[in-house]
Design a protein around this motif. Structure first.
Motif, PDB file in Angstrom:
ATOM      1  N   CYS A   1       0.735  -1.356   0.062  1.00  0.00           N
ATOM      2  CA  CYS A   1       0.015  -0.087  -0.076  1.00  0.00           C
ATOM      3  C   CYS A   1       0.967   1.277   0.125  1.00  0.00           C
ATOM      4  N   THR A   2       0.326   2.124  -0.663  1.00  0.00           N
ATOM      5  CA  THR A   2       1.228   3.584  -0.620  1.00  0.00           C
ATOM      6  C   THR A   2       0.938   4.064   0.809  1.00  0.00           C
ATOM      7  N   SER A   3       1.766   4.848   1.249  1.00  0.00           N
ATOM      8  CA  SER A   3       1.908   5.575   2.609  1.00  0.00           C
ATOM      9  C   SER A   3       0.712   6.156   3.094  1.00  0.00           C
ATOM     10  N   VAL A   4      -0.253   6.960   1.999  1.00  0.00           N
ATOM     11  CA  VAL A   4      -1.214   7.362   2.460  1.00  0.00           C
ATOM     12  C   VAL A   4      -2.595   6.911   1.596  1.00  0.00           C
TER      13      VAL A   4
ATOM     14  N   VAL B   1      -1.186  -8.520  -3.806  1.00  0.00           N
ATOM     15  CA  VAL B   1      -2.042  -7.276  -4.570  1.00  0.00           C
ATOM     16  C   VAL B   1      -1.243  -6.040  -4.222  1.00  0.00           C
ATOM     17  N   LEU B   2      -1.371  -5.319  -5.222  1.00  0.00           N
ATOM     18  CA  LEU B   2      -0.784  -3.853  -5.013  1.00  0.00           C
ATOM     19  C   LEU B   2      -1.726  -2.582  -5.119  1.00  0.00           C
ATOM     20  N   VAL B   3      -1.788  -1.699  -4.052  1.00  0.00           N
ATOM     21  CA  VAL B   3      -2.983  -1.034  -4.024  1.00  0.00           C
ATOM     22  C   VAL B   3      -2.193   0.587  -3.879  1.00  0.00           C
ATOM     23  N   TYR B   4      -2.393   1.438  -4.755  1.00  0.00           N
ATOM     24  CA  TYR B   4      -1.959   2.839  -4.605  1.00  0.00           C
ATOM     25  C   TYR B   4      -2.947   3.935  -4.640  1.00  0.00           C
ATOM     26  N   ASN B   5      -2.503   5.142  -4.162  1.00  0.00           N
ATOM     27  CA  ASN B   5      -3.357   6.248  -4.205  1.00  0.00           C
ATOM     28  C   ASN B   5      -2.461   7.389  -4.651  1.00  0.00           C
ATOM     29  N   THR B   6      -2.857   8.037  -5.650  1.00  0.00           N
ATOM     30  CA  THR B   6      -1.988   9.134  -6.401  1.00  0.00           C
ATOM     31  C   THR B   6      -2.328  10.440  -5.719  1.00  0.00           C
ATOM     32  N   ASN B   7      -2.872  10.445  -4.642  1.00  0.00           N
ATOM     33  CA  ASN B   7      -2.962  11.562  -3.704  1.00  0.00           C
ATOM     34  C   ASN B   7      -1.568  12.580  -3.595  1.00  0.00           C
ATOM     35  N   GLN B   8      -0.669  11.696  -3.401  1.00  0.00           N
ATOM     36  CA  GLN B   8       0.701  12.179  -3.128  1.00  0.00           C
ATOM     37  C   GLN B   8       1.384  12.707  -4.612  1.00  0.00           C
ATOM     38  N   CYS B   9       1.327  11.770  -5.347  1.00  0.00           N
ATOM     39  CA  CYS B   9       2.265  11.834  -6.588  1.00  0.00           C
ATOM     40  C   CYS B   9       1.751  10.797  -7.928  1.00  0.00           C
TER      41      CYS B   9
END
Ligand code: SF4
Length: 414
Positions: A42-45, A122-130
């Motif tokens: 998971c991405t940090s945020v 599974v890989l889960v991201y959020n582009t809120n940071q970049c």
């Protein structure tokens, strides 16, 4: 200005933090070897609460990136990612982490006996940071051949509206079928509620820890905060993080009661805007302590305060918590935020870190330092460096800049 060598004051709870971080990595190691429980990166945020509610163990590559920086391994590993076409100008967490993977060299081996990072399901991201986090996770999708899902969050947001929130909430909900397929069972809504409640408790305690430095002298420095934020990043939603911050907070409250500052004879109070220079944390902590200056607050450590979690609707709570963050917001919002921090923490000067490979966390590039200094009547300094790539950082130049800043403050007071 004379600078004697000083010892950094140790926080007694550090041992307990190492213990729970050790348990966290031991669980990941065992799960990776056995194939159970399943592991989500998971991405940090990113939406860690949703993943934990499914029963995934959650691993955060950015935490690994910070370890690569703090152990000064990053600089030697980055070229391996550059050789694959990942530019030296993009996120040095990404390039050092990919370099570490290619070179099979990780600080997790020495610290936690792990030969490699845990294998994801599974890989889960959020582009809120970049956007870099998406490219980063897509690299591993190709390597491990596992699903990657994510949220594309609008950025530069001034006022957060229902349109923004509905857009992110919808994307969070659309992840659920993919996660159900990987987990092998449906989402338990009650468990999601329980985890988001726990995560909120962790957040509130972490905020109290950070707010303790409003006190003069401050019981904790920014540099301590960058270490002690570990559980808030990787174990939010887990009881151990909540218990840990209760312990840390009571130690800091004791310091406040006894008038003990993190820096002896604290004379100047500073704000750090931007990423830490992970490979220079100790140097910076020692230099500021020797200058009787305390970096009392930062944007960075506050990035893991998610007060909107645990709304009646957990999806909406997560959407709000992960979209109202400083990094997602407009320049105007950011200036208002820093202004309020300067007032709350009684700040004498602001340090901006222009991290070469992270424009997203470098807020000095569009005139903000000059505007804020004029408005607040405070001096500032812009340090050119990087979070992980020490080839982009000059120790000597930075030392001189910090010294000059404190001299300026001393002259002003004389
Ligand atoms: S915000 Fe900056 S440091 Fe964090 S992943 Fe993105 S580019 Fe890297």
């Amino acid at each position: 200005m004379s600078q004697e060598k000083v010892n950094i004051k140790k926080i007694k709870s550090t041992g307990q933090m190492h213990k729970i971080m050790g348990e966290y990595f031991a669980e990941l190691k065992e799960a990776s070897e056995k194939g159970s429980p399943k592991i989500a990166w998971c991405t940090s945020v990113g939406p860690a609460e949703l993943l934990r509610a499914f029963g995934f163990l959650v691993y955060f590559p950015e935490n690994h990136g910070a370890l690569l920086g703090a152990t000064r391994m990053a600089t030697d590993l980055i070229p391996a990612a550059n050789a694959l076409g990942y530019s030296p100008d993009i996120c040095s967490y990404l390039t050092s982490d990919v370099g570490s993977y290619i070179k099979k060299s990780t600080p997790l081996t020495k610290a936690f006996g792990m030969e490699t990072v845990p294998r994801p399901d599974v890989l889960v991201y959020n582009t809120n940071q970049c956007r870099d986090v998406k490219d980063w996770f897509e690299f591993y999708q190709r390597e491990f051949d596992v699903p990657v899902v994510g949220i594309d969050t609008p950025r530069g947001i001034g006022e957060l509206t229902d349109t923004h929130l509905d857009h992110v909430t919808q994307q969070l909900k659309e992840m659920v079928p993919v996660l159900e397929k990987v987990a092998g069972h449906p989402l338990d809504e009650a468990e999601l509620k329980r985890v988001t409640d726990l995560s909120k408790q962790c957040t509130l305690l972490w905020k109290k820890v950070l707010r303790s430095s409003e006190h003069v002298p401050s019981p904790i420095t920014f540099f301590d905060g960058t270490i002690h934020m570990g559980p808030a990043v990787v174990l939010r939603g887990d009881e151990r993080a909540e218990r840990y911050y209760q312990q840390l907070l009571s130690e800091l409250e004791q310091r406040v009661d006894q008038g003990v500052g993190a820096v002896d004879e604290e004379a100047y109070r500073l704000y750090w805007e931007g990423m830490p220079v992970w490979g220079a944390l100790r140097d910076h902590a020692e230099q500021f302590a020797s200058l009787r200056s305390c970096v009392v607050a930062s944007t960075y450590c506050n990035s893991w305060v998610f007060e909107a979690l645990a709304e009646a609707n957990p999806f909406k709570g997560m959407a709000r918590a992960y979209t109202e963050l400083f990094i997602v917001r407009s320049e105007d919002y950011k200036e208002r935020y820093i202004t309020s921090m300067v007032r709350d923490f009684d700040i004498d000067a602001i340090i901006y870190h222009d991290a070469k490979t992270c424009p997203n966390n470098s807020n000095n590039r569009y005139g903000m330092p000059v505007r804020l200094s004029n408005r607040l009547g405070l001096p500032h300094v812009v340090v050119n460096g990087d979070l992980n790539d020490l080839r982009l950082y000059s120790e000597e130049q930075t030392r001189t800049q910090f010294e000059a800043l404190i001299e300026q403050l001393a002259e002003h007071r004389a």
